[in-house]
Design an enzyme around this catalytic site. Structure first.
Site, PDB file in Angstrom:
ATOM      1  N   ASP A  50       0.839  -1.196   0.000  1.00  0.00           N
ATOM      2  CA  ASP A  50       0.000   0.000   0.000  1.00  0.00           C
ATOM      3  C   ASP A  50       0.878   1.251   0.000  1.00  0.00           C
ATOM      4  O   ASP A  50       2.028   1.203   0.470  1.00  0.00           O
ATOM      5  CB  ASP A  50      -0.908   0.014   1.235  1.00  0.00           C
ATOM      6  CG  ASP A  50      -1.962  -1.084   1.186  1.00  0.00           C
ATOM      7  OD1 ASP A  50      -2.383  -1.438   0.068  1.00  0.00           O
ATOM      8  OD2 ASP A  50      -2.352  -1.579   2.256  1.00  0.00           O
ATOM      9  N   TYR A  78       6.605  -8.885   8.018  1.00  0.00           N
ATOM     10  CA  TYR A  78       6.336  -7.455   8.216  1.00  0.00           C
ATOM     11  C   TYR A  78       6.582  -7.057   9.672  1.00  0.00           C
ATOM     12  O   TYR A  78       6.438  -7.877  10.587  1.00  0.00           O
ATOM     13  CB  TYR A  78       4.871  -7.129   7.902  1.00  0.00           C
ATOM     14  CG  TYR A  78       4.434  -7.448   6.502  1.00  0.00           C
ATOM     15  CD1 TYR A  78       4.486  -6.481   5.496  1.00  0.00           C
ATOM     16  CD2 TYR A  78       3.942  -8.711   6.180  1.00  0.00           C
ATOM     17  CE1 TYR A  78       4.060  -6.776   4.214  1.00  0.00           C
ATOM     18  CE2 TYR A  78       3.526  -9.011   4.886  1.00  0.00           C
ATOM     19  CZ  TYR A  78       3.586  -8.037   3.908  1.00  0.00           C
ATOM     20  OH  TYR A  78       3.178  -8.334   2.634  1.00  0.00           O
ATOM     21  N   ASP A  92      -6.491   1.072   7.897  1.00  0.00           N
ATOM     22  CA  ASP A  92      -5.144   1.583   8.168  1.00  0.00           C
ATOM     23  C   ASP A  92      -5.212   3.096   8.361  1.00  0.00           C
ATOM     24  O   ASP A  92      -6.299   3.693   8.322  1.00  0.00           O
ATOM     25  CB  ASP A  92      -4.149   1.177   7.083  1.00  0.00           C
ATOM     26  CG  ASP A  92      -4.454   1.767   5.712  1.00  0.00           C
ATOM     27  OD1 ASP A  92      -5.342   2.648   5.607  1.00  0.00           O
ATOM     28  OD2 ASP A  92      -3.809   1.351   4.725  1.00  0.00           O
ATOM     29  N   ARG A 188      -3.624  -5.357   7.448  1.00  0.00           N
ATOM     30  CA  ARG A 188      -4.671  -4.411   7.857  1.00  0.00           C
ATOM     31  C   ARG A 188      -5.864  -5.141   8.473  1.00  0.00           C
ATOM     32  O   ARG A 188      -6.431  -4.710   9.483  1.00  0.00           O
ATOM     33  CB  ARG A 188      -5.167  -3.609   6.649  1.00  0.00           C
ATOM     34  CG  ARG A 188      -4.212  -2.576   6.126  1.00  0.00           C
ATOM     35  CD  ARG A 188      -4.846  -1.798   4.992  1.00  0.00           C
ATOM     36  NE  ARG A 188      -4.871  -2.518   3.735  1.00  0.00           N
ATOM     37  CZ  ARG A 188      -5.820  -2.410   2.807  1.00  0.00           C
ATOM     38  NH1 ARG A 188      -6.863  -1.612   3.020  1.00  0.00           N
ATOM     39  NH2 ARG A 188      -5.736  -3.074   1.680  1.00  0.00           N
TER      40      ARG A 188
END
Length: 430
Positions: A50, A78, A92, A188
């Site tokens: 993103d 992540y 988010d 998310r």
């Protein structure tokens, strides 16, 4: 009649590049930037991020785009910051706040937090965010969500391999968590669902991808660094390509060859080019001359060789018996004092290149050559005569022709001679 779409430009570049995506860039922004830097139209990536997320992007340049299916299924790792107390339209920080609630005191208890995260490991069904690129009945999720009519996204099975709590920050009501997840997982959505399970709301505040399969962020380059390097020489992007040795952990040799992967480019060097089948005594004398000359000039010594034997591509019915495996050949070349061996797949496209095309288009993508030393029988390019003559006309650099080594009887060493000897011995044994 519908006009034909123009074909994207093609260069001699083919490789895998790791980039550290900056915040605010879309994944396609990186693709567009690399196209502008290199003039190469065939550029892709293995897994989007993103715009607000940062971190590792595996970029594929040129024919290397054929390798996408080798990387796209890789697990991803992540580092995420999850903020509790508010929910957003996008799950988010990019979205608008749509709900809020008090944060229970248990959220700040480390043991309780670890126990909650354990519930989010393993295989599970996940409902993707409303704002996603997924399609339902041909409609794109984020486009419909922007119109105020979010799609009913079906649940998808994902796997969370690990969810390790790194930090609890009571001042910002947030957790820092390291996740390793399967392809297609939305961090998310995990953040959103953790909030629900904690008895409040939550969204993803920050996200940084730190690994994808075998590749990690430590090997990645910034787009600014790559752009500066390529400003005067677009082919210099090859300096950042992953080596074949690194890629073989994820991609079979045959696929690397099909994609024309030579590996990362060698720096300023003294270079020799050849098949070097068997790396016999004549080859070894040439290789040692290259190593010595490079040392004298304070340069790297490099060998550009091929996989497979050229005749296996040009005249398959006349392909000779190979005297060494590729790994044996590379090891033997390096044992002669060579700093780096570049393996270039000998494809049909390569076989059709003229000497000019090879020397000015392909060779610069694999080495920054300052001097070339070749054998007296070297040939370069389709239909070329003695390579050194044509090379001298094409290149503005020093080119040395190394004479053939001979045995005690004055007979030159050659791979053909070795094969004939093997055939004779085999015939006698029968």
């Amino acid at each position: 009649m519908k006009a034909k779409r123009a074909k994207r430009a093609a260069t001699a570049l083919s490789g895998v590049l790791l980039l550290d995506k900056p915040q605010g860039w879309t994944s396609h922004d990186l693709v567009a930037k690399l196209r502008a830097l290199t003039g190469e139209g065939r550029i892709g990536h293995c897994g989007t991020l993103d715009p607000d997320a940062t971190g590792l992007m595996v970029m594929l340049v040129g024919p290397a785009t054929r390798l996408s299916d080798n990387f796209i299924k890789d697990t991803k790792s992540y580092r995420a910051r999850i903020c509790f107390g508010t929910a957003t339209t996008t799950d988010d920080a990019a979205g608008d706040v749509v709900d809020s609630s008090p944060v229970p005191a248990t959220v700040f208890q480390e043991d309780w937090a670890h126990t909650l995260l354990l519930q989010f490991t393993g295989e599970q069904d996940q409902i993707p965010p409303d704002f996603s690129a997924l399609k339902v009945d041909g409609k794109v999720g984020y486009r419909e969500a922007r119109k105020g009519r979010p799609l009913q996204q079906p649940a998808r099975q994902i796997k969370v391999h690990c969810a390790d709590l790194r930090e609890i920050d009571q001042a910002t009501s947030s957790w820092v968590v390291d996740f390793t997840v399967s392809k297609g997982s939305y961090i998310r959505a995990i953040a959103r669902d953790i909030g629900h399970e904690a008895g409040t709301h939550a969204h993803l505040c920050e996200l940084r991808r730190v690994a994808s399969g075998e590749f990690d962020l430590e090997r990645a380059h910034s787009i600014a660094e790559v752009a500066d390097t390529c400003a005067d020489d677009p082919l210099a992007i090859a300096d950042y390509f992953l080596s074949r040795e690194v890629l073989t952990a994820s991609v079979p040799e045959a696929r690397l060859n099909a994609a024309g992967i030579a590996g990362s480019r060698v720096g300023p060097c003294v270079l020799t080019i050849g098949v070097f089948d068997g790396v016999h005594l004549g080859h070894q004398a040439l290789l040692k001359e290259v190593a010595n000359r490079a040392q004298e000039r304070g340069l790297l010594s490099a060998v550009l060789t091929f996989d497979v034997h050229p005749n296996a591509t040009i005249r398959p019915s006349h392909a000779p018996q190979t005297l060494m495996s590729l790994s044996e050949k590379v090891a033997t070349i390096e044992a002669c004092g060579i700093d780096q061996v570049i393996v270039l797949p000998f494809t049909h496209a390569l076989s059709q290149q003229s000497a000019t095309e090879f020397l000015l288009k392909t060779m610069p993508t694999v080495a920054q050559v300052r001097e070339i030393i070749v054998g007296s029988d070297f040939r370069c390019g389709k239909g070329a005569t003695c390579g050194s003559i044509e090379m001298q006309e094409i290149l503005d650099m020093e080119i040395t022709v190394f004479g053939q080594e001979v045995d005690s009887k004055g007979i030159p060493y050659s791979s053909t001679r070795i094969r004939e000897g093997i055939t004779s011995v085999t015939s006698l044994e029968r």
